[in-house]
Design an enzyme around this catalytic site. Structure first.
Site, PDB file in Angstrom:
ATOM      1  CG  ASP A 109      -2.028  -1.140   1.074  1.00  0.00           C
ATOM      2  OD1 ASP A 109      -2.394  -1.331   0.188  1.00  0.00           O
ATOM      3  OD2 ASP A 109      -2.314  -1.484   2.250  1.00  0.00           O
ATOM      4  CG  ASP A 122      -6.792  -1.370  -1.615  1.00  0.00           C
ATOM      5  OD1 ASP A 122      -7.280  -2.433  -1.470  1.00  0.00           O
ATOM      6  OD2 ASP A 122      -5.792  -1.053  -0.906  1.00  0.00           O
TER       7      ASP A 122
END
Length: 145
Positions: A109, A122
């Site tokens: 991430d 995401d």
């Protein structure tokens, strides 16, 4: 065709961005690109860092989700560009994060925002959910008329 185009585009963008982050940016390092701040983290749980250590279990969930979407598409009950786009974003995002979960046991991430640090997959999943809601509202509206 739109479904496959979006899913592949999301998958390529997601995996390429994660590869570049893993290769050139240290974990917990923050950097700025084009005036946007990014932070590299590795998440072995789900969004928001919940349930750390269960990455592969969530990977199995992603596989089951993709199988479910393919089944729904084959039934032909849901048709049109809106649902194809929604499913393309959802499947591309699920596969992108699923690859990370199975290969690395965690997801890369790097895009901070309120509520956590996310990645391209995401955001694609979020877009897919929004389009799915719009599809549901439009379908309901058409039935009601």
């Amino acid at each position: 065709m739109l479904f496959y185009l979006i899913a592949i585009l999301v998958l390529v963008m997601d995996q390429l961005s994660k590869y570049l982050i893993r290769t050139y940016i240290e974990i917990n390092e923050t950097f700025t690109l084009w005036g946007i701040q990014f932070t590299h983290i590795e998440n072995s749980g789900m969004a928001g860092g919940f349930f750390q250590g269960y990455a592969r279990l969530f990977g199995v969930g992603a596989v089951l989700f993709v199988i479910g979407v393919i089944y729904i598409r084959r039934t032909g009950e849901m048709k049109g560009a809106l649902i194809d786009s929604s499913f393309g974003f959802l499947v591309g995002g699920a596969i992108g994060n699923g690859i990370d979960r199975f290969l690395f046991g965690q997801v890369t991430d790097f895009i901070p925002r309120s509520g956590g640090i996310l990645n391209v997959a995401d955001h694609a999943i979020e877009m897919g959910v929004i389009l799915l809601i719009i599809y549901g509202v439009v379908s309901w509206w058409k039935e009601k008329r």
